[in-house]
Design a protein around this motif. Sequence first.
Motif, PDB file in Angstrom:
ATOM      1  N   CYS A  35      11.255  43.720  47.674  1.00 20.18           N
ATOM      2  CA  CYS A  35      10.849  42.792  46.535  1.00 20.18           C
ATOM      3  C   CYS A  35      11.784  41.582  46.397  1.00 20.18           C
TER       4      CYS A  35
ATOM      5  N   TYR B  34       6.146  44.462  58.150  1.00 22.31           N
ATOM      6  CA  TYR B  34       6.714  43.860  57.045  1.00 22.31           C
ATOM      7  C   TYR B  34       7.995  43.633  56.828  1.00 22.31           C
TER       8      TYR B  34
ATOM      9  N   VAL C  22      10.547  39.191  49.138  1.00 20.10           N
ATOM     10  CA  VAL C  22       9.352  38.732  49.077  1.00 20.10           C
ATOM     11  C   VAL C  22       9.375  37.561  47.950  1.00 20.10           C
TER      12      VAL C  22
ATOM     13  N   SER D 149       8.593  39.659  55.913  1.00 26.76           N
ATOM     14  CA  SER D 149       9.629  39.267  54.878  1.00 26.76           C
ATOM     15  C   SER D 149      10.478  38.268  55.305  1.00 26.76           C
TER      16      SER D 149
ATOM     17  N   GLN E  67      16.119  42.912  54.663  1.00 30.92           N
ATOM     18  CA  GLN E  67      14.901  43.398  55.031  1.00 30.92           C
ATOM     19  C   GLN E  67      15.144  44.382  56.378  1.00 30.92           C
TER      20      GLN E  67
END
Length: 200
Positions: free
Chosen positions: A170, A88, A173, A92, A127
Amino acid sequence: GLRVCWMASCLHPLKPLARKEVLLLLLTLCLGFLYVFSVVGPSDMIWYQLNWRAARSQEIITAWSRESQLMARAGFSLGFDYLFMPVYSVCSTIAVLLAGDRLLAHLPSWPMGQASPKFFSGVAWLQCWAVIFDAVENLFQVFMLFKLRAEQPWPFLTAACAYSKWLCLCLGVAVGFGGLAAPWVCGPGKKSAQSQPKGR
């Protein structure tokens, strides 16, 4: 032009991987991981990581300890999460870097201008911090599970890492996928307008 592209490539080591096909592959892997978590992980796993009160954390641990299957599923989810972290995070990151390239190409006059490579690179580096917070958070959760006791400061530290992780993720993203969608929302940019044939 060339100078901006050179700056962007030097600001993040994953810049050479910033391609659409890489992003689609990573998105597919993320969906696969999320499906496994939804099937295997206990339903209150998310509250275990976000809760900062010792009493509530103890209630969750006690409920899991009454059923060995739930305890095993919780332990598996925490361990399996370490495989999910780089997936993930890179996903991102690639989205953020692609968004920076797309905005520069299609919206060259957008407010951030030439500062955008540094901005998107900074969000991309966050990230990596999301993974660090996630890894530390999981260690605290495993520690409490093995002890079968939730005592401060562990629930508070777990929640602090969890909220920090979600904040970084968040933001990535939102910036990444929001930036990728911006050219469609804002309409064609200068580059697209110049590429159309001129009328006689």
